[in-house]
Scaffold this active site. Structure first.
Site, PDB file in Angstrom:
ATOM      1  N   TYR A   1      90.206 -62.843 139.275  1.00 24.96           N
ATOM      2  CA  TYR A   1      90.038 -61.396 139.176  1.00 24.96           C
ATOM      3  C   TYR A   1      89.738 -60.985 137.738  1.00 24.96           C
ATOM      4  O   TYR A   1      89.059 -59.974 137.502  1.00 24.96           O
ATOM      5  CB  TYR A   1      91.284 -60.680 139.701  1.00 24.96           C
ATOM      6  CG  TYR A   1      91.356 -60.694 141.212  1.00 24.96           C
ATOM      7  CD1 TYR A   1      90.737 -59.704 141.968  1.00 24.96           C
ATOM      8  CD2 TYR A   1      92.028 -61.709 141.885  1.00 24.96           C
ATOM      9  CE1 TYR A   1      90.798 -59.718 143.348  1.00 24.96           C
ATOM     10  CE2 TYR A   1      92.094 -61.736 143.267  1.00 24.96           C
ATOM     11  CZ  TYR A   1      91.481 -60.738 144.005  1.00 24.96           C
ATOM     12  OH  TYR A   1      91.528 -60.761 145.370  1.00 24.96           O
TER      13      TYR A   1
ATOM     14  N   GLU B   1      97.341 -61.680 148.952  1.00 25.57           N
ATOM     15  CA  GLU B   1      96.948 -63.088 148.968  1.00 25.57           C
ATOM     16  C   GLU B   1      98.122 -64.003 148.632  1.00 25.57           C
ATOM     17  O   GLU B   1      98.276 -65.081 149.241  1.00 25.57           O
ATOM     18  CB  GLU B   1      95.773 -63.303 148.010  1.00 25.57           C
ATOM     19  CG  GLU B   1      94.481 -62.696 148.539  1.00 25.57           C
ATOM     20  CD  GLU B   1      93.487 -62.312 147.460  1.00 25.57           C
ATOM     21  OE1 GLU B   1      93.581 -62.873 146.347  1.00 25.57           O
ATOM     22  OE2 GLU B   1      92.632 -61.447 147.724  1.00 25.57           O
TER      23      GLU B   1
ATOM     24  N   GLY C   1      80.428 -64.507 168.874  1.00 17.00           N
ATOM     25  CA  GLY C   1      81.643 -63.717 168.687  1.00 17.00           C
ATOM     26  C   GLY C   1      82.675 -63.932 169.777  1.00 17.00           C
ATOM     27  O   GLY C   1      83.805 -63.445 169.670  1.00 17.00           O
TER      28      GLY C   1
ATOM     29  N   GLY D   1      80.982 -62.891 158.177  1.00 14.93           N
ATOM     30  CA  GLY D   1      80.242 -62.620 156.952  1.00 14.93           C
ATOM     31  C   GLY D   1      80.759 -61.364 156.285  1.00 14.93           C
ATOM     32  O   GLY D   1      81.805 -60.825 156.642  1.00 14.93           O
TER      33      GLY D   1
END
Length: 397
Positions: free
Chosen positions: A98, A140, A276, A390
């Site tokens: 980051y 995270e 999907g 994506g």
């Protein structure tokens, strides 16, 4: 929460930043990859970079986050942050990255906006960035802890046990940890990242849904081959189809993903199109194993029955659920297929029960169309959940 002084500055400059955000993100990625070419080679999806999809998604997420900070300061876009954090965790993103992003993003902002970036403006947008970055880092860290891994260390070697050709362009790979240890648990609907080494030495990564039930000893990923000659879009799927067979090894991440079934007994609508269907099948298998009793409506759209990957599983798993019904639409159906199930998915003839929770996965136009139809039928937006393969371009629309 954004400070009062920064809120005023961001509100005043948001139109200018929003108008230039496409140029900013384009320059940011050029600066980032010039300084760190290994990130494009081994972390970022080269296909999404070539198409511009990743730049568009980044622009959308920044604009959405900043807008929420100034318009709804007492709330946080947790759904958006969760989706991004799960994807980052599956890639092994670390807090230190980051700082790298911050350096090149703010260099791009200063270059594109020029003298408009006063110290006050820079400080306000710096606060926006770190509010978003620190929120993602915290999520995270929790995701890594849940998997029992050190931040970023998500990769393990897996062995391909078998390969099945489901259609001309879809192959299913059954895999297990190469060291013989138990496969990590996952929630129905989650995915793993798969990293492969390509002929030019790049180690590209793509995400694939886990299509087997969480209770099985093996895991399965189902890969649709993306055509496009030598274009980077599809280079991993083409490699997997051409090169990977039983006995080979793959580098696979821990499972992540926020499109997961809620643990309630609400009526469900599971809608998919094309490949999907893979997370939906995992959900169906879980529902069958857990003896789910509430009504389940299964909806799928595809080009033809031959293109409908895992069609037999789709039908059989639905049949295991009492009160469940499957509705398949095909643009090019076989003889005898119902006329009202020909073409694109159309929910107008289906009953959607009050309290229904909907889960969507497929191309973005399909999900937008289904979501619009569900909203018209009275399903609250909060009860419609989706997964994007994506970059999440919904934010950029």
């Amino acid at each position: 929460m954004l400070s009062e002084s920064s809120t005023a500055t961001v509100r005043a400059t948001l139109p200018a930043v929003g108008a230039a955000i496409g140029d900013i993100t384009d320059l940011f990625y050029r600066k980032l990859f010039a300084a760190h070419p290994e990130l494009l080679r081994d972390l970022f999806n080269r296909g999404n970079q070539a198409s511009g999809a990743q730049r568009q998604a980044l622009a959308g997420s920044i604009a959405a986050f900043a807008t929420q900070l100034v318009e709804r300061p007492d709330t946080r876009p947790d759904v958006m942050l969760s989706r991004i954090a799960h994807k980052h965790a599956s890639l092994g993103v670390t807090p230190a990255q980051y700082d790298v992003v911050h350096t090149h993003l703010f260099a791009a902002i200063a270059e594109v906006l020029g003298d408009a970036v006063t110290p006050e403006v820079a400080a306000a947008w710096d606060e926006v960035y770190w509010l978003m970055a620190n929120a993602l880092i915290a999520i995270e860290e929790r995701l890594y802890a849940e998997q029992g891994v050190v931040a970023g260390d998500v990769w393990r070697a897996w062995e391909v046990v078998s390969r099945t050709e489901e259609t001309d362009d879809v192959a299913r790979f059954r895999i297990r940890p190469a060291d013989g240890s138990p496969a990590p648990a996952f929630r129905p609907g989650q995915y793993v990242s798969v990293q492969v080494e390509l002929p030019d030495g790049a180690r590209q990564i793509r995400q694939y849904s886990l299509s087997g039930g969480p209770g099985s000893a093996l895991r399965s990923i189902t890969v649709k081959r993306v055509h496009g000659n030598d274009a980077p879009d599809g280079e991993v799927s083409r490699h997997l189809h051409a090169e990977v067979r039983a006995g080979d090894r793959l580098r696979v991440s821990a499972p992540y993903g926020d499109l997961v079934l809620k643990s309630d007994e609400a009526p469900l609508l599971l809608a998919s199109a094309g490949i999907g269907c893979t997370p939906i099948l995992s959900m169906l298998e879980h529902l069958a194993e857990s003896e789910h009793r509430a009504p389940v409506t299964v909806v799928h759209g595809d080009r033809s029955p031959a293109d409908h990957a895992l069609r037999t599983d789709h039908t059989a798993l639905t049949a295991k659920l009492p009160g469940a019904a499957a509705h398949f639409w095909y643009e090019n159906p076989a003889d005898g297929h119902p006329a009202d199930r020909t073409g694109l998915v159309d929910l107008s003839g289906l009953t959607v029960l009050p309290g229904t929770h909907a889960y969507l996965c497929g191309p973005l136009p399909f999900m937008r169309a289904v979501r619009t139809q569900l909203l018209a039928k009275g399903v609250p937006a909060s009860d419609i959940h989706y997964e994007v393969f994506g970059p999440d371009l919904w934010l950029a629309s």
